[in-house]
Design a protein around this motif. Structure first.
Motif, PDB file in Angstrom:
ATOM      1  N   SER A  31      28.872  51.144  -4.876  1.00  0.00           N
ATOM      2  CA  SER A  31      28.733  49.681  -4.882  1.00  0.00           C
ATOM      3  C   SER A  31      30.074  49.017  -4.583  1.00  0.00           C
ATOM      4  O   SER A  31      31.093  49.342  -5.184  1.00  0.00           O
ATOM      5  N   SER A  32      30.033  48.039  -3.667  1.00  0.00           N
ATOM      6  CA  SER A  32      31.254  47.318  -3.271  1.00  0.00           C
ATOM      7  C   SER A  32      31.434  46.023  -4.049  1.00  0.00           C
ATOM      8  O   SER A  32      32.506  45.425  -4.021  1.00  0.00           O
ATOM      9  N   GLY A  33      30.357  45.563  -4.668  1.00  0.00           N
ATOM     10  CA  GLY A  33      30.402  44.269  -5.354  1.00  0.00           C
ATOM     11  C   GLY A  33      30.010  43.096  -4.454  1.00  0.00           C
ATOM     12  O   GLY A  33      29.874  41.965  -4.918  1.00  0.00           O
ATOM     13  N   TYR A  93      21.346  40.870 -12.746  1.00  0.00           N
ATOM     14  CA  TYR A  93      21.936  42.203 -12.911  1.00  0.00           C
ATOM     15  C   TYR A  93      22.045  42.860 -11.535  1.00  0.00           C
ATOM     16  O   TYR A  93      21.120  43.566 -11.107  1.00  0.00           O
ATOM     17  N   ALA A  95      24.767  44.738 -10.669  1.00  0.00           N
ATOM     18  CA  ALA A  95      25.679  45.888 -10.748  1.00  0.00           C
ATOM     19  C   ALA A  95      24.937  47.211 -10.619  1.00  0.00           C
ATOM     20  O   ALA A  95      23.763  47.323 -10.987  1.00  0.00           O
ATOM     21  N   LYS A 158      10.510  48.983 -13.440  1.00  0.00           N
ATOM     22  CA  LYS A 158      11.759  48.439 -14.001  1.00  0.00           C
ATOM     23  C   LYS A 158      11.597  46.969 -14.390  1.00  0.00           C
ATOM     24  O   LYS A 158      12.149  46.514 -15.387  1.00  0.00           O
ATOM     25  N   ASN A 170      16.010  46.887  -3.097  1.00  0.00           N
ATOM     26  CA  ASN A 170      16.630  47.292  -1.823  1.00  0.00           C
ATOM     27  C   ASN A 170      16.529  48.804  -1.730  1.00  0.00           C
ATOM     28  O   ASN A 170      16.727  49.519  -2.711  1.00  0.00           O
ATOM     29  N   LYS A 180      27.557  48.684   0.126  1.00  0.00           N
ATOM     30  CA  LYS A 180      28.702  48.519   1.041  1.00  0.00           C
ATOM     31  C   LYS A 180      28.484  47.593   2.232  1.00  0.00           C
ATOM     32  O   LYS A 180      29.356  46.799   2.546  1.00  0.00           O
ATOM     33  N   LYS A 202      24.523  39.488   3.475  1.00  0.00           N
ATOM     34  CA  LYS A 202      24.377  39.394   2.014  1.00  0.00           C
ATOM     35  C   LYS A 202      24.556  37.952   1.520  1.00  0.00           C
ATOM     36  O   LYS A 202      23.950  37.551   0.523  1.00  0.00           O
TER      37      LYS A 202
HETATM   38  O1  PMT Z   1      27.680  46.091  -4.362  1.00  0.00           O
HETATM   39  P1  PMT Z   1      27.099  46.284  -2.963  1.00  0.00           P
HETATM   40  O2  PMT Z   1      27.844  47.321  -2.155  1.00  0.00           O
HETATM   41  O3  PMT Z   1      26.941  44.956  -2.233  1.00  0.00           O
HETATM   42  O4  PMT Z   1      25.640  46.889  -3.125  1.00  0.00           O
HETATM   43  C1  PMT Z   1      24.656  46.127  -3.736  1.00  0.00           C
HETATM   44  C2  PMT Z   1      23.749  47.024  -4.630  1.00  0.00           C
HETATM   45  C3  PMT Z   1      23.052  48.050  -3.780  1.00  0.00           C
HETATM   46  C4  PMT Z   1      24.604  47.712  -5.714  1.00  0.00           C
HETATM   47  C5  PMT Z   1      22.722  46.036  -5.298  1.00  0.00           C
HETATM   48  O5  PMT Z   1      21.988  45.392  -4.302  1.00  0.00           O
HETATM   49  C6  PMT Z   1      21.793  46.770  -6.243  1.00  0.00           C
HETATM   50  O6  PMT Z   1      20.752  47.271  -5.877  1.00  0.00           O
HETATM   51  N1  PMT Z   1      22.188  46.821  -7.552  1.00  0.00           N
HETATM   52  C7  PMT Z   1      21.464  47.609  -8.570  1.00  0.00           C
HETATM   53  C8  PMT Z   1      21.745  49.062  -8.365  1.00  0.00           C
HETATM   54  C9  PMT Z   1      21.141  49.920  -9.427  1.00  0.00           C
HETATM   55  O7  PMT Z   1      21.866  50.558 -10.153  1.00  0.00           O
HETATM   56  O8  PMT Z   1      19.848  49.871  -9.561  1.00  0.00           O
HETATM   57  P2  PMT Z   1      18.982  50.675 -10.657  1.00  0.00           P
HETATM   58  O9  PMT Z   1      17.638  50.751 -10.028  1.00  0.00           O
HETATM   59  O10 PMT Z   1      19.643  51.948 -11.059  1.00  0.00           O
HETATM   60  O11 PMT Z   1      18.989  49.727 -11.914  1.00  0.00           O
HETATM   61  C10 PMT Z   1      17.960  48.783 -12.179  1.00  0.00           C
HETATM   62  C11 PMT Z   1      18.538  47.528 -12.819  1.00  0.00           C
HETATM   63  O12 PMT Z   1      19.026  47.796 -14.135  1.00  0.00           O
HETATM   64  C12 PMT Z   1      19.691  46.887 -12.067  1.00  0.00           C
HETATM   65  O13 PMT Z   1      19.555  45.495 -12.160  1.00  0.00           O
HETATM   66  C13 PMT Z   1      20.921  47.381 -12.821  1.00  0.00           C
HETATM   67  O14 PMT Z   1      22.008  46.464 -12.741  1.00  0.00           O
HETATM   68  C14 PMT Z   1      20.395  47.463 -14.241  1.00  0.00           C
HETATM   69  N2  PMT Z   1      21.028  48.496 -15.073  1.00  0.00           N
HETATM   70  C15 PMT Z   1      20.871  49.822 -14.747  1.00  0.00           C
HETATM   71  C16 PMT Z   1      21.419  50.786 -15.563  1.00  0.00           C
HETATM   72  C17 PMT Z   1      22.156  50.398 -16.696  1.00  0.00           C
HETATM   73  N3  PMT Z   1      22.712  51.302 -17.489  1.00  0.00           N
HETATM   74  N4  PMT Z   1      22.314  49.095 -16.985  1.00  0.00           N
HETATM   75  C18 PMT Z   1      21.757  48.137 -16.189  1.00  0.00           C
HETATM   76  O15 PMT Z   1      21.912  46.935 -16.451  1.00  0.00           O
END
Ligand code: PMT
Length: 219
Positions: A31-33, A93, A95, A158, A170, A180, A202
């Motif tokens: 992740s780039s943020g 969320y 991150a 989720k 995504n 990225k 983005k």
């Molecule tokens: O930062 P970029 O390079 O621009 O890329 C963007 C991204 C791909 C990181 C972003 O668009 C994205 O998809 N972020 C969520 C990535 C992720 O970890 O997804 P997940 O399916 O594992 O998590 C589901 C949700 O729970 C997310 O909202 C995540 O922030 C949250 N989560 C997950 C695990 C955790 N321990 N705590 C959380 O809050």
């Protein structure tokens, strides 16, 4: 009605987390943020006060109404988010939080020895799920789902498990989407409603998300 988030407080998580293994190594992700910072700018442009809890990233902002809280680990990200969660009208969320962290962080650099090395991992706090359990009335929450397969079903699960109002899917199967890139291709899933968007910058994706949130709060 003019779109505005004046007087509203937005909490956003962005970027990766780094989970230390020893003083020189960590478990992280790509992740780039960019996505989270773009969402922060889009909310700020509509008058919101934004708290942006960001993992290690090169992204920066000069916008005075965005307060960046830099963190490194999932535990730090959770602690920082918790501080602002109560006063947030909207939480996003974005991150990519590490699901696991090393059980023990070595004090000294781990030396090369033997052909195999096993690092025991333990679960990290799920920030979205934990804050979802203590969501205050009227608070609107948006999660992200980064998937590689079975995308819609995983995202829908989720949405429900983390008590979110909206989840932004995504998929790494879509070219130009996810980590990225300056672009992303999203599908927004809500209870009983799915909205698909084209591949866009983005910055534009962020505006689409912010517009949808505004519509749900005022529609
Ligand atoms: O930062 P970029 O390079 O621009 O890329 C963007 C991204 C791909 C990181 C972003 O668009 C994205 O998809 N972020 C969520 C990535 C992720 O970890 O997804 P997940 O399916 O594992 O998590 C589901 C949700 O729970 C997310 O909202 C995540 O922030 C949250 N989560 C997950 C695990 C955790 N321990 N705590 C959380 O809050």
């Amino acid at each position: 009605m003019e779109r505005s988030f004046k007087g509203k407080t937005i909490l956003i998580t962005a970027g990766p987390t780094y989970e230390p293994i020893d003083p020189v190594r960590f478990i992280g992700n790509h992740s780039s943020g960019k996505m989270g910072f773009s969402i922060a700018e889009a909310f700020a442009a509509l008058g919101a006060e934004v708290y942006l809890v960001a993992g290690p990233t090169n992204q920066q902002t000069n916008t005075s109404t965005i307060k960046v809280i830099p963190v490194t680990t999932a535990d730090e990200m959770y602690a920082a988010a918790l501080q602002f969660a109560d006063k947030a009208d909207v939480i996003v969320y974005a991150a990519a939080v590490a699901d696991y962290k090393p059980k023990v962080v070595a004090d000294q650099k781990i030396k090369k020895a033997g052909n195999e090395l096993t690092i025991e991992l333990v679960k990290n706090v799920d920030i979205a799920a934990t804050l979802g359990k203590q969501k205050k009335p009227g608070q609107f929450s948006v999660g992200f789902a980064l998937e590689t397969n079975n995308e819609a079903a995983n995202a829908a699960e989720k949405l429900q498990k983390k008590n979110l109002d909206m989840i932004v899917l995504n998929s790494l199967r879509d070219e130009g989407a996810g980590f990225k890139h300056d672009t992303n291709k999203i599908t927004v899933i809500e209870k009983g409603k799915t909205t698909a968007f084209d591949l866009k910058q983005k910055t534009e994706v962020a505006q689409d998300i912010v517009n949808l949130v505004w519509e749900r709060l005022h529609g």
